[in-house]
Design an enzyme around this catalytic site. Structure first.
Site, PDB file in Angstrom:
ATOM      1  N   GLU A  63       0.878  -1.156   0.000  1.00  0.00           N
ATOM      2  CA  GLU A  63       0.000   0.000   0.000  1.00  0.00           C
ATOM      3  C   GLU A  63       0.926   1.219   0.000  1.00  0.00           C
ATOM      4  O   GLU A  63       1.801   1.302   0.863  1.00  0.00           O
ATOM      5  CB  GLU A  63      -0.833  -0.047   1.291  1.00  0.00           C
ATOM      6  CG  GLU A  63      -2.115   0.711   1.194  1.00  0.00           C
ATOM      7  CD  GLU A  63      -2.893   0.679   2.506  1.00  0.00           C
ATOM      8  OE1 GLU A  63      -2.788  -0.301   3.257  1.00  0.00           O
ATOM      9  OE2 GLU A  63      -3.591   1.666   2.754  1.00  0.00           O
ATOM     10  N   ARG A 298       5.093 -13.777   9.541  1.00  0.00           N
ATOM     11  CA  ARG A 298       5.840 -12.528   9.429  1.00  0.00           C
ATOM     12  C   ARG A 298       7.271 -12.693   9.907  1.00  0.00           C
ATOM     13  O   ARG A 298       7.559 -13.487  10.788  1.00  0.00           O
ATOM     14  CB  ARG A 298       5.209 -11.468  10.332  1.00  0.00           C
ATOM     15  CG  ARG A 298       4.149 -10.702   9.681  1.00  0.00           C
ATOM     16  CD  ARG A 298       3.575  -9.655  10.609  1.00  0.00           C
ATOM     17  NE  ARG A 298       2.492  -9.042   9.907  1.00  0.00           N
ATOM     18  CZ  ARG A 298       2.585  -7.888   9.226  1.00  0.00           C
ATOM     19  NH1 ARG A 298       3.663  -7.169   9.283  1.00  0.00           N
ATOM     20  NH2 ARG A 298       1.570  -7.435   8.552  1.00  0.00           N
ATOM     21  N   LYS A 308       4.218   0.949  11.255  1.00  0.00           N
ATOM     22  CA  LYS A 308       4.337   2.247  10.596  1.00  0.00           C
ATOM     23  C   LYS A 308       4.098   3.390  11.577  1.00  0.00           C
ATOM     24  O   LYS A 308       4.734   4.430  11.507  1.00  0.00           O
ATOM     25  CB  LYS A 308       3.325   2.351   9.453  1.00  0.00           C
ATOM     26  CG  LYS A 308       3.862   1.802   8.146  1.00  0.00           C
ATOM     27  CD  LYS A 308       2.826   1.801   7.037  1.00  0.00           C
ATOM     28  CE  LYS A 308       3.230   0.777   5.972  1.00  0.00           C
ATOM     29  NZ  LYS A 308       2.130   0.254   5.195  1.00  0.00           N
TER      30      LYS A 308
END
Ligand code: ATP
Ligand code: MG
Length: 596
Positions: A63, A298, A308
């Site tokens: 994204e 992950r 983030k």
């Protein structure tokens, strides 16, 4: 993340269950009948094209709402690596369906980072760079088709009502009072949503699946919401936007993706992914075989945060100098710090792919860097904490106080083709402050009164004492040079020494700023258990020193790597280094100093 697994070694061969899946698929010919229209498109578009030349298709779908970090590097290496290894193609797709947070700046930065890591979305002259927002028309068409088939409806419950009627893990949901509207009513209402006749948040489009499903994701998932926001690609054309979980499967299908690889938190979404694509294929909008989603764990790196929000806080609160601060786990930060693409790829590949989230020790990344640079980086001497060493008998031995003895060293011990370094030994040299001890500790073999050491690539010297200031700090170390001991000359080894130290001549030293970077946090999991990561900042994560380097490092271009002998690996800083005003960053020491 109940089953996180610690892993401190990247020992190959790392198991990778995804390779097994792809091998079985290829053997079974699961994907061999697919056609590809040359560009993304619906089922008819692909069926009209030739057989897909790519054996598999994967994608990396960021994204564009922030900078890539080390976790994304894992996903990039996995997706591009599998495509490379199995005769496939990996697409770079910007998942830009959310209008609010996305910016061109991030698109550019992501492209640059993927390229820097060593991957290419151009294959055989075709660019496989795609934007999910280019598929908005198809997504809308698919939504109308689902409405037409009685498989989607416009729900006008309030957000609170929807939360209550969705139920929870123990309570089944209940049907919305809007669930049984006619197809005509739904279609008209959905078009009103699209045409801007309803305010933001007044209605959503939902798939009609099963409000009692044990999987909450199948309780009539939302497909579209109303949101008046300007999109970086489509501007103000749309005031309804698709939800991620509706958009993503469609993006995969339009691009002919075979293996849609994502992280574990999407596992519960898979039935919705399959339901949606299956219905659209039944209606002839998509071609079969359909993409399949596979989830892997992950990659988390110790001593690092990758959320983030937390990275942004580090930047905005001035804890670091920016997104590319060499202590940041962003790819731009890691690049500036000096980590090589090969070292990051080795770390990512070394962790394979598994069904559990991985905690990798930061030391593994440093090991990968050393393994990469050991054979590549030219060597140089650098004195990082300098104190002068005066050779008091220099004039007597060489007949002049100005005499300079020419010295040489290989640029790399195993690579003669890299040539020679040249520098001079004179009456005064810079040495490391901690290479001298007025009173030596047991086992200290370097300079102390009465002891002899070799100045590496130079001569043997015998320490005679030191000078100190009023505070007792050593201001100058004194020694006598031992004649006929020059490295590489006959008889140089006649005088035995236990210690060899690095040095740089005062007359030809190159002054430089050297930034000694270290981990940003003192705890392996800085934000564990809800702890504020600001409480465990490493106060010594950045130390700036004025150092002296070998004269041969003058005019070094930015981003050149070196091993400073005894100190570790360094890089000429990408941003602040100037050939006339050198700035070097320490990437890592020669050995791990953090291991218990
Ligand atoms: P974050 O919130 O951690 O920044 P994200 O998933 O929101 O990450 P995206 O831009 O959506 O950011 O991520 C692009 C791809 O990278 C996704 O497929 C995602 O699963 C993958 N990815 C992100 N973080 C990791 C990680 N730590 N390990 C492996 N893959 C990751
Ligand atoms: Mg995401």
């Amino acid at each position: 993340m109940a089953h996180d697994k610690a892993s401190t070694s990247a020992a190959p061969p790392a198991s990778n269950f995804l390779r097994g899946i792809i091998e079985r698929d290829l053997e079974a010919g699961t994907w061999s009948q697919r056609h590809f229209g040359g560009t993304p498109g619906d089922g008819a578009h692909h069926l009209a094209g030739p057989p897909d030349p790519a054996k598999i298709r994967t994608r990396f779908p960021p994204e564009p709402n922030g900078y890539l970090h080390v976790g994304h590097a894992k996903s990039i290496c996995l997706n591009f690596g599998l495509a490379r290894d199995f005769g496939g193609v990996c697409h770079l797709r910007f998942d830009d369906t959310n209008p609010e947070k996305e910016e061109q700046e991030y698109v550019d930065a992501i492209k640059e980072a993927v390229t820097w890591l060593g991957f290419d979305w151009n294959v055989g002259g075709t660019s496989h760079l795609y934007y999910a927002s280019d598929y908005f028309d198809f997504m809308y068409r698919a939504a109308e088709a689902l409405v037409g088939a009685g498989l989607a409806y416009v729900d006008e419950q309030t957000a609170d009502e929807m939360r209550v009627t969705r139920g929870d893990f123990t309570t089944p949901g209940t049907n919305s009072p809007f669930r049984d509207r006619t197809v005509q009513e739904n279609l008209a209402r959905f078009r009103q949503m699209r045409d801007g006749e309803l305010p933001d948040g007044a209605a959503v489009l939902r798939a009609k699946i099963d409000m009692a499903s044990p999987n909450i994701n199948l309780r009539d998932p939302t497909m579209y919401r109303i949101k008046r926001a300007t999109h970086h690609n489509t501007g103000d054309r749309w005031c309804i936007y698709p939800m991620y979980a509706y958009a993503h499967p469609i993006e995969d299908a339009l691009e002919n993706i075979t293996h849609s690889i994502c992280t574990l938190e999407f596992e519960d979404q898979r039935p919705w992914y399959d339901w949606l694509l299956d219905k659209l294929a039944d209606m002839g909008l998509l071609a079969r075989p359909l993409p399949r989603q596979h989830e892997f764990g992950r990659l988390n790196l110790s001593y690092v945060v990758t959320s983030k929000r937390k990275l942004r806080a580090l930047v905005e609160e001035g804890i670091v100098s920016g997104w590319d601060d060499p202590r940041m786990p962003t790819l731009f930060g890691m690049r500036r710090r000096g980590y090589t693409p090969a070292s990051i790829r080795a770390m990512a590949d070394g962790t394979g792919a598994s069904k559990t989230n991985i905690w990798l020790d930061y030391a593994v990344l440093d090991q990968c860097l050393r393994a990469d640079l050991e054979g590549l980086a030219p060597r140089a001497m650098a004195v990082l904490d300098p104190v002068p060493l005066q050779l008091i008998n220099w004039a007597e031995v060489f007949g002049s106080a100005d005499h300079i003895e020419a010295c040489h060293a290989p640029a790399h011990p195993q690579r003669p083709e890299l040539g020679q370094r040249n520098f001079g030994l004179g009456p005064q040299v810079w040495i490391e402050r901690d290479d001298f001890a007025e009173v030596p500790a047991k086992g200290f073999f370097r300079l102390f009164p009465g002891n002899k050491v070799r100045l590496k690539y130079g001569m043997v010297v015998e320490c005679t004492g030191c000078e100190k200031d009023a505070a007792g700090t050593v201001t100058r170390v004194l020694a006598r040079v031992v004649p006929d001991t020059k490295s590489g000359t006959p008889g140089a080894d006649a005088v035995k020494v236990k210690g060899t130290i690095t040095w740089v001549g005062v007359h030809d030293a190159l002054p430089a700023t050297v930034v000694l970077y270290d981990r940003l946090f003192t705890e392996p999991q800085p934000d564990a258990g809800g702890r504020d990561f600001r409480d465990v900042l490493n106060p010594k994560s950045k130390q700036v020193v004025t150092a002296y380097l070998e004269p041969g490092l003058a005019d070094t271009p930015a981003e050149r790597h070196f091993q400073f002998e005894r100190h570790g690996y360094f890089i000429a800083d990408r941003k602040e280094h100037r050939p006339s005003q050198p700035v070097f960053n320490r990437i890592t020491a020669l050995k791990d100093s953090w291991s218990a």
